[in-house]
Design an enzyme around this catalytic site. Structure first.
Site, PDB file in Angstrom:
ATOM      1  N   ARG A 227       0.858  -1.184   0.000  1.00 54.63           N
ATOM      2  CA  ARG A 227       0.000   0.000   0.000  1.00 54.63           C
ATOM      3  C   ARG A 227       0.889   1.227   0.000  1.00 54.63           C
ATOM      4  NH1 ARG A 227      -5.186  -2.302   2.096  1.00 54.63           N
ATOM      5  NH2 ARG A 227      -5.005  -4.319   1.079  1.00 54.63           N
ATOM      6  N   GLU A 229       0.063   4.201   0.697  1.00 54.33           N
ATOM      7  CA  GLU A 229      -0.482   5.272   1.543  1.00 54.33           C
ATOM      8  C   GLU A 229       0.618   5.874   2.409  1.00 54.33           C
ATOM      9  OE1 GLU A 229      -3.485   6.411   1.436  1.00 54.33           O
ATOM     10  OE2 GLU A 229      -4.261   4.889   0.041  1.00 54.33           O
ATOM     11  N   ARG A 235       0.088   1.293  13.543  1.00 48.41           N
ATOM     12  CA  ARG A 235      -0.620   0.095  13.085  1.00 48.41           C
ATOM     13  C   ARG A 235      -0.652  -0.034  11.560  1.00 48.41           C
ATOM     14  NH1 ARG A 235      -3.909   4.065  14.512  1.00 48.41           N
ATOM     15  NH2 ARG A 235      -5.620   4.528  13.120  1.00 48.41           N
ATOM     16  N   HIS A 236       0.158   0.743  10.873  1.00 48.92           N
ATOM     17  CA  HIS A 236       0.191   0.666   9.412  1.00 48.92           C
ATOM     18  C   HIS A 236       1.576   0.332   8.898  1.00 48.92           C
ATOM     19  CE1 HIS A 236      -3.793   2.278   8.627  1.00 48.92           C
ATOM     20  NE2 HIS A 236      -3.590   3.085   9.648  1.00 48.92           N
ATOM     21  N   GLU A 374      -9.090  -2.725  13.386  1.00 55.17           N
ATOM     22  CA  GLU A 374      -9.674  -3.559  12.347  1.00 55.17           C
ATOM     23  C   GLU A 374      -8.665  -4.646  11.982  1.00 55.17           C
ATOM     24  OE1 GLU A 374     -11.065  -1.391   8.945  1.00 55.17           O
ATOM     25  OE2 GLU A 374     -11.065  -3.193   7.711  1.00 55.17           O
ATOM     26  N   SER A 377     -11.464  -7.677   6.975  1.00 54.31           N
ATOM     27  CA  SER A 377     -12.722  -7.280   6.363  1.00 54.31           C
ATOM     28  C   SER A 377     -13.055  -8.300   5.295  1.00 54.31           C
ATOM     29  CB  SER A 377     -12.646  -5.872   5.783  1.00 54.31           C
ATOM     30  OG  SER A 377     -11.696  -5.824   4.765  1.00 54.31           O
ATOM     31  N   ARG A 425      -1.353  -7.493  12.260  1.00 55.45           N
ATOM     32  CA  ARG A 425      -2.320  -6.981  13.231  1.00 55.45           C
ATOM     33  C   ARG A 425      -2.847  -8.098  14.122  1.00 55.45           C
ATOM     34  NH1 ARG A 425      -5.965  -2.157  10.584  1.00 55.45           N
ATOM     35  NH2 ARG A 425      -4.255  -0.686  10.368  1.00 55.45           N
TER      36      ARG A 425
END
Length: 451
Positions: A227, A229, A235-236, A374, A377, A425
């Site tokens: 990713r 981002e 947590r990323h 989270e 998903s 996670r």
RNA sequence: GUCCGAAUGGUGUAGAGGCCUAUCAUGGAGCCCUGUCGAGGCUCCGACCCGGGUUCGAAUCCCGGUUCGGGCGCCA
């Protein structure tokens, strides 16, 4: 301390036992060879202790001045900490020694001497910051705590594989180099693929769905996702490990059941197989209670609006404060950390999430949470090509870019569902680790690209 | 991206304009010591992120930069 250069030295002779394999009752007075790192040298004058550390533990090597060859003793005293050595000697049962035995050495071979000073302490006497530890991960891994985390991570992945395999899933791998941006949403890392532009894949999503059309029926993948981002939190990661499944002839409730059972199985397996590592970390694991609580999105919004300063409108996504409020609320009410949030607004979920047939604004999508984070998903997926195209368009994306994917839906795509769960996670929430970088050997974040 | 905070030996720290030739621990070098297990005792070694400024005087105050940490956003 003879490095027998020029002479043939079989590497098999460098170690006959791990330190943990030496049982003084069985091996008393027998000769063994251990290999590892010089953890500490304690020279008391008339007696000198060398502590050798290998992956499985430590062994005390004892040299009594009066009984030891002076050259051997002198060499032992001069050992540089964290050097790699192979030590041959006799096992002596000894109540005063750690683990009930010590090694009376005959030969100490330095295989590679360590530089000094060390980039950080390995004994636990002085803590080092995460940044320092990551810069010298090889030294950091020589600390018990760090090794414990990665042993547990191994048990987690092993449990995932055994659980999914036992439940009829086939392990697959999808390409990490792809031609198009898969889902919109997140940004991708562009790369050069010969003379073309390509990207590092953000998710195996589209490929695992194609496999459903292929009839593999139930698949899973454990692999890296990328990713681009520029998020900057504890947590990323920009490169993470995703555990994904996809299953045909299933709806979202079916795969939620797979997910919660898998999580419980992982906890059981870690408790059963990694109790030593858990003890090193001081973690007492409790297997989560099944089934997990299922909150609807509507209920989640109500909890946030009733218990925090935040006022959410229907259709808003859940931010950090909202997730925090819900997680604490659920834990207070149930004593459990894991729960689902289901029945999300179709609009804020990806195009491949299936809307309810009788209420199109809600989709058969879910998130699985641990307190405030989270973890996973998933959803039942859209398997009707016409609906999928209109969903892609309504998310502002161009169906032409998805032709390779859409094609698989036109020739017999079964109804299917799936999820993805972040491995890091999962491990960090299990162990109560606060920074996700702690559970990745060589994390990739906004700033870190090396080592 | 944005807001807040931090940066001192290899590592972790003390420090609030002169007491700093910079504290303590760990570590390294050396000496003493026969049961250590975070061994102990003594001696020595080793540091103020970079650039500007304020001041008689700056590790300390101000400005800029860099790096790191935390919150939020975005995301999984």
């Amino acid at each position: 301390m003879s490095v027998r250069s020029g002479e043939y030295m079989s590497l098999a002779n460098l170690r006959t036992h791990y330190t943990s394999q030496i049982n003084p009752e069985e091996l008393g007075d027998q000769k063994v060879t251990v290999a590892g790192w010089v953890h500490e040298v304690r020279d008391l004058g008339g007696i000198c202790f060398v502590v050798l550390r290998d992956r499985e533990g430590r062994a005390q090597v004892t040299l009594v001045k009066k009984k030891t060859d002076p050259q051997l003793l002198e060499n032992a005293r001069k050992l540089v900490r964290e050097s790699v050595v192979s030590i041959s000697g006799t096992v002596k049962p000894e109540g005063k020694a750690p683990n009930g035995y010590e090694l009376i050495p005959e030969e100490i071979t330095v295989l590679n001497e360590a530089d000094s000073p060390l980039p950080m302490d390995t004994t636990g006497k002085v803590e080092a910051e995460l940044d320092t530890r990551l810069d010298s991960r090889f030294i950091d891994l020589r600390r018990e705590r760090t090794t414990a985390i990665f042993r547990i991570r191994h048990e987690v992945l092993r449990a995932v594989r055994s659980f999914l395999t036992d439940n009829g899933f086939i392990e697959t791998s999808s390409p990490k180099v792809v031609a198009t941006a898969t889902e919109g949403g997140t940004s991708l890392f562009p790369i050069t693929y010969f003379d073309r532009e390509a990207f590092l894949n953000q998710s195996p999503q589209l490929f695992k769905q194609i496999l459903m059309s292929g009839g593999l029926d139930r698949v899973f993948e454990i692999g890296p996702i990328f990713r681009a981002e520029e998020h900057d939190t504890r947590r990323h990661l920009n490169e993470a490990t995703s555990i994904d499944i996809e299953a045909s002839f299933c709806d979202h409730f079916d795969v939620m059941e797979v997910l919660e059972n898998m999580v419980a199985h992982i906890y059981e397996q870690v408790i059963g197989n990694a109790s030593d590592s858990l003890a090193v970390l001081g973690v007492e694991l409790k297997v989560p209670k099944l089934p997990f609580l299922k909150l609807t999105y509507d209920e989640a919004i109500e909890i946030v609006n009733a218990n925090s300063d935040e006022m959410l409108n229907w259709g808003d996504d859940l931010g950090t404060v909202a997730e925090h409020t819900i997680g604490e609320h659920v834990f207070k009410e149930t004593g459990e950390s894991h729960y689902f949030i289901i029945d999300w607004p179709t609009e804020i979920k990806p195009f491949y999430a299936m809307p309810y047939e009788d209420n199109q604004v809600l989709s058969k999508a879910f998130d699985m949470m641990h307190r405030t984070m989270e973890l996973s998903s998933g959803a039942q997926r859209v398997h009707i090509p016409e609906l999928l195209i209109s969903r892609i368009e309504s998310q502002g994306l161009d169906p032409e870019g998805f032709e390779f994917y859409l094609k698989a839906f036109r020739y017999g795509m079964p109804p299917h569902a799936g999820w993805g769960i972040g491995c890091e996670r999962l491990v960090m929430t299990m162990l109560g680790v606060e920074n996700i970088r702690d559970v990745v050997l060589f994390p990739r974040d906004r700033r870190r690209l090396s080592p």
